[in-house]
Scaffold this active site. Structure first.
Site, short mmCIF file in Angstrom:
data_model
loop_
_atom_site.label_atom_id
_atom_site.label_comp_id
_atom_site.label_asym_id
_atom_site.label_seq_id
_atom_site.Cartn_x
_atom_site.Cartn_y
_atom_site.Cartn_z
N GLU A 258 -104.75 -11.48 -54.20
CA GLU A 258 -103.64 -10.75 -54.80
C GLU A 258 -103.07 -11.51 -56.00
O GLU A 258 -102.57 -10.92 -56.95
CB GLU A 258 -102.53 -10.53 -53.77
CG GLU A 258 -102.95 -9.67 -52.59
CD GLU A 258 -101.94 -9.72 -51.44
OE1 GLU A 258 -101.88 -8.74 -50.68
OE2 GLU A 258 -101.22 -10.73 -51.30
N ASP B 207 -103.94 0.88 -48.10
CA ASP B 207 -104.38 1.69 -46.96
C ASP B 207 -103.26 2.61 -46.50
O ASP B 207 -102.08 2.31 -46.68
CB ASP B 207 -104.83 0.79 -45.80
CG ASP B 207 -103.75 -0.21 -45.40
OD1 ASP B 207 -103.02 0.06 -44.42
OD2 ASP B 207 -103.63 -1.27 -46.04
#
Length: 267
Positions: free
Chosen positions: A38, A225
């Site tokens: 990230e 998700d």
């Protein structure tokens, strides 16, 4: 007992200091990011360098990248790898520790907790969306005793940034934090009760420390998700991680460019 005298000036001085801090241009930003995957797009974007002699502490796995972009000192802090397993140290405990250490050592004007998250499509979240978080709660601290139940939920507001929200036209929603990637039935009950749009493993822990030390904190969360979707969470997370972290970097860059030259009250 305090001595008699001009006590009024002693009382008023902190208020003046606080006001001057709000009006002073922001000069130092710390990103708290759980996973290297990230963080690296942002590190590369701003050409940050890894610190070899870290002020965060000796002999710790924590990773610190630093550099300058325009008028801002930028630091990106990650909890690093677990010594035994070699994987990212995700979750609330590492996030709390690096947030505390970063505030103490780096003295930022503002913290940005940037990372990926799960989203609820019923609340309007889609894969790749980057949200500005309105407030944060926990969903796995269940303490069914009066007042302790509220402590467990741990509701805290993110720093208000109405101008940033308008300029970047971001989605906004509540973030719920817990130490599991999946969602148990009990977790789901609390997440729904707390009206959360997003689910992660660090945000509310970062908020707790920032609130404790009185440092403004904002949250940028990119959806990898759909928690209420058809695919298994872990599978969908891994499938979308690379694309979504690129979207996160793009939004974080816009946030930094917006912050540059502004003070906290401008946000």
């Amino acid at each position: 007992m305090a001595p008699h005298g001009d006590g009024l000036s002693d009382i008023e001085e902190p208020e003046v200091d606080a006001q001057s801090e709000i009006l002073r241009p922001i000069s130092s930003v710390v990103f708290v990011i759980a996973m290297q995957a990230e963080a690296l797009p942002l590190v590369n974007k701003f050409g940050l360098s890894e610190t070899t002699d870290s002020p965060l502490g000796k002999g710790l796995p924590w990773v610190l990248y630093h550099g300058v972009h325009k008028d801002l000192r930028i630091n990106v802090v990650c909890p690093g790898r677990d010594a035994a397993l070699g994987i990212d140290s995700v979750g609330t405990v590492p996030a709390s520790l690096i947030t505390f250490a970063s505030i103490q050592a780096l003295k930022p004007d503002i913290i940005i907790n940037a990372g990926t998250c799960g989203g609820f499509k019923v609340k309007g979240a889609n894969i790749g969306d980057v949200f500005l978080v309105s407030d944060v709660v926990f969903h796995d601290r269940r303490i069914p005793i009066p007042m302790f139940d509220l402590y467990g939920v741990g509701l805290r507001q993110a720093f208000s940034t109405p101008n940033l929200l308008k300029e970047l036209n971001l989605k906004i929603g509540r973030l719920s934090t817990g130490d599991s990637l999946d969602m148990s039935t009990q977790d789901e009950t609390l997440i729904i009760a707390n009206d959360a749009t997003l689910k992660d493993m660090e945000g509310a822990a970062v908020a707790y420390v920032a609130d404790l030390l009185k440092i403004p904190v904002v949250f940028l969360k990119a959806v990898t998700d759909l928690v209420d979707g058809d695919k298994p969470t872990a599978e969908e997370f891994l499938q979308n991680l690379t694309v979504v972290t690129a979207a996160l970097e793009g939004t974080a860059t816009k946030v930094i460019n917006f912050i540059n030259g502004r003070n906290l009250s401008d946000l």
